[in-house]
Enzyme design. Structure first.
Site, PDB file in Angstrom:
ATOM      1  N   SER A  36       0.799  -1.219   0.000  1.00  0.00           N
ATOM      2  CA  SER A  36       0.000   0.000   0.000  1.00  0.00           C
ATOM      3  C   SER A  36       0.834   1.273   0.000  1.00  0.00           C
ATOM      4  O   SER A  36       1.633   1.500  -0.896  1.00  0.00           O
ATOM      5  CB  SER A  36      -0.947  -0.041   1.186  1.00  0.00           C
ATOM      6  OG  SER A  36      -1.827   1.025   1.120  1.00  0.00           O
ATOM      7  N   HIS A  37       0.674   2.070   1.041  1.00  0.00           N
ATOM      8  CA  HIS A  37       1.323   3.378   1.132  1.00  0.00           C
ATOM      9  C   HIS A  37       2.741   3.271   1.696  1.00  0.00           C
ATOM     10  O   HIS A  37       3.424   4.280   1.809  1.00  0.00           O
ATOM     11  CB  HIS A  37       0.492   4.264   2.049  1.00  0.00           C
ATOM     12  CG  HIS A  37       0.231   3.604   3.368  1.00  0.00           C
ATOM     13  ND1 HIS A  37      -0.615   2.525   3.478  1.00  0.00           N
ATOM     14  CD2 HIS A  37       0.762   3.800   4.587  1.00  0.00           C
ATOM     15  CE1 HIS A  37      -0.616   2.104   4.722  1.00  0.00           C
ATOM     16  NE2 HIS A  37       0.207   2.851   5.424  1.00  0.00           N
TER      17      HIS A  37
ATOM     18  N   ASP B 123      -2.164   6.574  -3.491  1.00  0.00           N
ATOM     19  CA  ASP B 123      -1.037   5.909  -2.835  1.00  0.00           C
ATOM     20  C   ASP B 123      -0.432   4.808  -3.705  1.00  0.00           C
ATOM     21  O   ASP B 123      -0.755   4.678  -4.893  1.00  0.00           O
ATOM     22  CB  ASP B 123      -1.474   5.338  -1.485  1.00  0.00           C
ATOM     23  CG  ASP B 123      -2.395   4.146  -1.635  1.00  0.00           C
ATOM     24  OD1 ASP B 123      -3.105   4.068  -2.656  1.00  0.00           O
ATOM     25  OD2 ASP B 123      -2.410   3.278  -0.740  1.00  0.00           O
TER      26      ASP B 123
ATOM     27  N   ASP C  65      -0.815   1.587  -4.103  1.00  0.00           N
ATOM     28  CA  ASP C  65      -1.668   0.633  -4.831  1.00  0.00           C
ATOM     29  C   ASP C  65      -2.985   1.249  -5.295  1.00  0.00           C
ATOM     30  O   ASP C  65      -3.872   0.534  -5.770  1.00  0.00           O
ATOM     31  CB  ASP C  65      -1.928  -0.620  -3.986  1.00  0.00           C
ATOM     32  CG  ASP C  65      -2.660  -0.322  -2.702  1.00  0.00           C
ATOM     33  OD1 ASP C  65      -2.488   0.794  -2.168  1.00  0.00           O
ATOM     34  OD2 ASP C  65      -3.399  -1.189  -2.209  1.00  0.00           O
TER      35      ASP C  65
ATOM     36  N   ASP D 200      -5.543   2.784  -3.715  1.00  0.00           N
ATOM     37  CA  ASP D 200      -6.834   2.758  -3.011  1.00  0.00           C
ATOM     38  C   ASP D 200      -7.034   3.953  -2.083  1.00  0.00           C
ATOM     39  O   ASP D 200      -8.152   4.253  -1.688  1.00  0.00           O
ATOM     40  CB  ASP D 200      -7.057   1.425  -2.272  1.00  0.00           C
ATOM     41  CG  ASP D 200      -5.962   1.079  -1.301  1.00  0.00           C
ATOM     42  OD1 ASP D 200      -5.020   1.882  -1.149  1.00  0.00           O
ATOM     43  OD2 ASP D 200      -6.039  -0.011  -0.696  1.00  0.00           O
ATOM     44  N   ARG D 201      -5.958   4.662  -1.739  1.00  0.00           N
ATOM     45  CA  ARG D 201      -6.117   5.833  -0.874  1.00  0.00           C
ATOM     46  C   ARG D 201      -6.180   7.114  -1.703  1.00  0.00           C
ATOM     47  O   ARG D 201      -5.747   7.129  -2.855  1.00  0.00           O
ATOM     48  CB  ARG D 201      -4.927   5.956   0.079  1.00  0.00           C
ATOM     49  CG  ARG D 201      -4.824   4.810   1.042  1.00  0.00           C
ATOM     50  CD  ARG D 201      -3.678   5.025   2.003  1.00  0.00           C
ATOM     51  NE  ARG D 201      -3.694   3.994   3.026  1.00  0.00           N
ATOM     52  CZ  ARG D 201      -3.226   4.141   4.243  1.00  0.00           C
ATOM     53  NH1 ARG D 201      -2.697   5.295   4.608  1.00  0.00           N
ATOM     54  NH2 ARG D 201      -3.274   3.164   5.118  1.00  0.00           N
TER      55      ARG D 201
ATOM     56  N   LYS E  39     -11.372   0.209  -1.031  1.00  0.00           N
ATOM     57  CA  LYS E  39     -11.417   1.657  -1.164  1.00  0.00           C
ATOM     58  C   LYS E  39     -10.780   2.016  -2.507  1.00  0.00           C
ATOM     59  O   LYS E  39     -10.033   1.212  -3.067  1.00  0.00           O
ATOM     60  CB  LYS E  39     -10.724   2.331   0.006  1.00  0.00           C
ATOM     61  CG  LYS E  39      -9.291   1.897   0.293  1.00  0.00           C
ATOM     62  CD  LYS E  39      -8.861   2.512   1.608  1.00  0.00           C
ATOM     63  CE  LYS E  39      -7.421   2.223   1.958  1.00  0.00           C
ATOM     64  NZ  LYS E  39      -7.240   0.915   2.588  1.00  0.00           N
TER      65      LYS E  39
HETATM   66  C1  G16 Z   1      -5.141  -0.568   5.385  1.00  0.00           C
HETATM   67  C2  G16 Z   1      -6.556  -0.979   5.570  1.00  0.00           C
HETATM   68  C3  G16 Z   1      -7.357   0.182   6.058  1.00  0.00           C
HETATM   69  C4  G16 Z   1      -6.754   0.772   7.310  1.00  0.00           C
HETATM   70  C5  G16 Z   1      -5.309   1.120   7.062  1.00  0.00           C
HETATM   71  C6  G16 Z   1      -4.566   1.559   8.304  1.00  0.00           C
HETATM   72  O1  G16 Z   1      -5.054   0.369   4.374  1.00  0.00           O
HETATM   73  O2  G16 Z   1      -7.123  -1.451   4.380  1.00  0.00           O
HETATM   74  O3  G16 Z   1      -8.642  -0.279   6.295  1.00  0.00           O
HETATM   75  O4  G16 Z   1      -7.444   1.909   7.698  1.00  0.00           O
HETATM   76  O5  G16 Z   1      -4.634  -0.011   6.571  1.00  0.00           O
HETATM   77  O6  G16 Z   1      -4.512   0.523   9.195  1.00  0.00           O
HETATM   78  P1  G16 Z   1      -3.622   0.583  10.487  1.00  0.00           P
HETATM   79  O7  G16 Z   1      -4.120   1.772  11.256  1.00  0.00           O
HETATM   80  O8  G16 Z   1      -3.875  -0.708  11.176  1.00  0.00           O
HETATM   81  O9  G16 Z   1      -2.194   0.786  10.057  1.00  0.00           O
HETATM   82  P2  G16 Z   1      -3.991   0.219   3.222  1.00  0.00           P
HETATM   83  O10 G16 Z   1      -4.204   1.405   2.350  1.00  0.00           O
HETATM   84  O11 G16 Z   1      -2.664   0.227   3.947  1.00  0.00           O
HETATM   85  O12 G16 Z   1      -4.276  -1.086   2.579  1.00  0.00           O
END
Ligand code: G16
Length: 543
Positions: free
Chosen positions: A113-114, A277, A279, A281-282, A376
Site C-alpha cells: 500500500s502506502h 497511494d 496501490d 486505493d487511498r 477503497k
Molecule cells: C489498510 C486498511 C485500512 C486501514 C489502514 C490503516 O489500508 O485497508 O482499512 O485503515 O490499513 O490501518 P492501520 O491503522 O492498522 O495501520 P492500506 O491502504 O494500507 O491497505
C-alpha cells in the site's frame, strides 16, 4: 512441464494484519517465504483446482518475481485461469473490479500500500474473496493457522511467463490472460460519473494537479483524466510507476505529498489537487488553500453523491471505521439513513456492502469507496469530487465551508508515533485499557469523560464479533480520543492517536485544527503518557 512438491517447514510471522501480510521485502525474499504463504492461502480456501484467480500488484520491487512464483504455484495447484494486468500491474480497486466483473473465485494482490518500496522497504500479499473484497477475519485466521503447520507446497518448473502485452498463454494446464489494467476500470468509472460534465469543467479552464506519487495510479489517472476527460497534459505528475516510488513514501497526505500540498496552499495553485497511494486505493483531496480531511471528505461525498449519476437514487447507508470522525454520522442522520461504525480495515465493510446496507464507506486513513467494488478507491473519490465540482460550480474551499456551516465541523487529526518499542507500546495500551472502566465522570485536561471502552464490533450481517479494536474515550460535548496500535507497520509498533472535537457552529468553524484540538491532545498525554512511553516530545507524523 513438471510439477514439483517441495518439502518445507512453517516460517513464523506469517499472520496477516489489518490488510494482508506486510513485511520487509527481504523477509519475503527468503527461501520458501512467498511459497509457504501462497500455498497456505490456497489450502485455506479449499484449494484452487479449476478456479479463476486475479493476480496483480502495484509494481513495487519484487512484484515481478513474486507474481511468477504465484503463477507457477497456481498452475501446480490446478487453477484453471489466472488473469493479470500488463507487467503484472493492477491497482487494488482495479483488481477488485476484475474479480467481480470476471466472476473470479478470488485474487492475490501484491502491495504494501502506502509503505515505501525497494529491497530494504516493504512488500505485502493479500488475498481477496469472490466479492472482490479483502478476505474476512475467518479466512485470514485460517491462512495463518495453515502457515503454522505447512509441510509442503506445489510448484511447476517453468520459464517466466511473458506478461509484457495483453494476450493469452498457458502454463501447464492453466491459462494466463494478460489484460490492459486500465480498460475495465475506466469503463466502470464512466458508468458512475457524468464524464460530459467533467469534460465541460476542464474545457472551461478548471485546473487540477494529480500526484500519482510514482505509483500504480499513474497509468489510470493519465488515461482517465488526460485521455478521456480532456484535462491538459501535465495534470498528472509523477505518473510513471517505479519499483521504489521514486525513492518516496507513496502515502497521500500533507507530509508525504508535501510538494503537491504546498502548491495547493498558494494563491497561484490549481483549482483542485489530489493524490493517490502505492496501490491506488487511498486518496487525498485538496482545493486552493483548502485541505479536506479524509473524514470530512467522506461526509461531504455522502451529502453530495446524488449529484453523480451512479448515486442519483440516493444512498442506502454510510459506514466508517471507528477512528474516523463522526462527521459522516451527522450527514447520515440528516438524510435519515443508517450510519455504521466498524473496526479499522476495509474487510469489515464487505458484508455491509454485499447486503446493501451501506453505499459509501470511508476511513480516516485516506480511504473512501462505494459499493462499485469491495476496496477503497482513490481515483473513484477524485472523480466523484470532480463530478460534484462540475455540478456545483463552487470552489473546494467554499463547498467545505458551506458543509461545516450546515452540519458543524469535526476538527480532526491523527498523531502517529512510528517504530516504537513494541513491548512498551503494548504495555501502554494494556495499562490504559485496565483503567478505562474507572474513567467516566472524571476530568482530564479540563474535559469531562463521558464514556470509555475498548471497541468491539458485532457484524450485523453474519453476527461475527471482533474485540480489542481500539480504546475510545468520549468527552462531554462530542469530543473524542481514540488510541490503537497500527496493524500495517513492519517495524516495531506504531501508536495511532486519533483526536476529534465537534464544533456545531456557527462560530469557531475556521480555527487551526491543532489549536482547536489542544485540549484533546493534552488529555491524550495525561491519560496515556505518550512522551514517557515513546521517549519523544511529540508525534512523528501529524495528519
Ligand atoms: C489498510 C486498511 C485500512 C486501514 C489502514 C490503516 O489500508 O485497508 O482499512 O485503515 O490499513 O490501518 P492501520 O491503522 O492498522 O495501520 P492500506 O491502504 O494500507 O491497505
Amino acid at each position: 512441464m513438471q510439477t514439483t512438491t517441495v518439502q518445507t517447514q512453517p516460517i513464523s510471522g506469517q499472520k496477516p494484519g489489518t490488510s494482508g501480510l506486510r513485511k520487509k521485502t527481504r523477509v519475503f525474499m527468503q527461501p520458501h517465504f512467498v511459497e509457504n504463504f501462497v500455498q497456505s492461502t490456497f489450502d485455506a480456501v479449499d484449494g484452487v483446482a479449476g478456479k479463476t484467480l486475479i493476480v496483480g500488484g502495484d509494481g513495487r520491487y519484487f512484484n515481478a518475481e513474486a507474481i511468477q512464483v504465484i503463477l507457477r504455484m497456481a498452475a501446480a495447484n490446478g487453477a484453471a485461469r489466472v488473469i493479470t494486468g500488463t507487467d503484472g500491474l493492477l491497482s487494488t480497486p482495479a483488481a477488485s473490479n476484475l474479480i467481480r466483473q470476471r466472476g473470479a473465485d478470488g485474487g492475490l494482490i501484491l502491495s504494501a500500500s502506502h509503505n515505501p518500496g525497494g529491497p530494504d522497504e516493504d512488500f505485502g500479499i493479500k488475498y481477496n474473496i469472490a466479492n472482490g473484497g479483502p478476505a474476512p477475519e475467518a479466512i485470514t485466521a485460517a491462512i495463518h493457522a495453515r502457515t503454522e503447520e505447512i509441510s509442503e507446497y506445489r510448484i511447476v518448473e517453468a520459464q517466466d511467463v511473458d506478461l509484457g502485452h495483453p494476450g493469452e498463454t498457458s502454463l501447464a494446464n492453466m491459462s494466463v490472460e494478460v489484460v490492459d489494467p486500465v480498460a475495465a476500470y475506466a469503463e466502470l468509472m464512466q458508468s458512475l460519473f457524468d464524464f460530459d460534465a467533467i469534460r465541460g469543467l476542464f474545457a472551461s479552464g478548471f485546473t487540477m494537479r494529480f500526484d500519482a506519487m510514482h505509483a500504480v495510479t499513474g497509468p489510470y489517472a493519465t488515461a482517465i483524466l488526460e485521455g478521456m476527460l480532456g484535462a491538459p497534459k501535465g495534470t498528472v505528475v509523477n505518473g510513471t510507476p517505479s519499483t521504489d516510488f521514486g525513492g518516496g513514501h507513496p502515502d497521500p497526505n500533507p507530509v508525504w505529498a508535501k510538494t503537491l500540498f504546498d502548491e495547493m496552499m498558494s494563491d497561484a495553485g490549481p483549482d483542485f489537487g489530489a493524490a493517490s497511494d502505492g496501490d491506488g486505493d487511498r486518496n487525498m483531496i485538496l482545493g486552493r488553500n483548502a485541505y479536506v480531511t479524509p473524514s470530512d471528505s467522506l461526509a461531504l461525498l455522502a451529502a453530495n453523491a446524488h449529484l453523480a449519476p451512479g448515486y442519483a437514487k440516493g444512498l442506502s447507508g454510510v459506514a466508517r471505521s471507528m477512528p474516523t470522525s463522526r462527521a459522516a454520522d451527522v450527514v447520515a442522520d440528516r438524510m435519515g439513513i443508517p450510519a455504521f461504525e466498524t473496526p479499522t480495515g476495509w474487510k469489515f465493510f464487505g458484508n455491509l456492502l454485499d447486503a446493501g446496507k451501506a453505499t459509501l464507506c470511508g476511513e480516516e486513513s485516506a480511504g473512501t469507496g462505494s459499493d462499485h467494488v469491495r476496496e477503497k478507491d482513490g481515483l473513484w473519490a477524485v472523480l466523484l469530487w470532480l463530478n460534484i465540482l462540475a455540478v456545483r460550480k463552487e470552489s473546494v474551499a467554499d463547498i467545505l465551508a458551506a458543509h461545516w456551516a450546515s452540519f458543524g465541523r469535526h476538527y480532526y487529526s491523527r498523531h502517529d508515533y512510528e517504530g516504537v518499542d513494541a513491548a512498551a507500546a503494548n504495555a501502554m495500551v494494556a495499562d490504559l485499557r485496565d483503567r478505562l472502566a474507572g474513567l467516566p465522570g472524571s476530568q482530564v485536561a479540563g474535559l469531562t469523560i463521558e464514556g470509555a471502552d475498548d471497541f468491539a464490533y458485532s457484524d450485523p450481517v453474519d453476527g461475527s464479533t471482533s474485540t480489542g479494536q481500539g480504546l475510545r474515550i468520549l468527552f462531554e460535548g462530542g469530543s473524542r480520543l481514540v488510541i490503537r496500535l497500527s496493524g500495517t507497520g513492519t517495524e516495531g509498533a506504531t501508536i495511532r492517536v486519533y483526536l476529534e472535537r465537534y464544533v456545531p457552529g456557527p462560530d469557531g468553524l475556521h480555527e487551526d485544527p491543532q489549536s482547536a484540538l489542544a485540549p484533546i491532545i493534552a488529555a491524550a498525554e495525561t491519560l496515556a503518557g505518550l512522551k514517557a512511553t515513546t521517549g519523544r516530545d511529540g508525534p512523528d507524523v501529524r495528519t
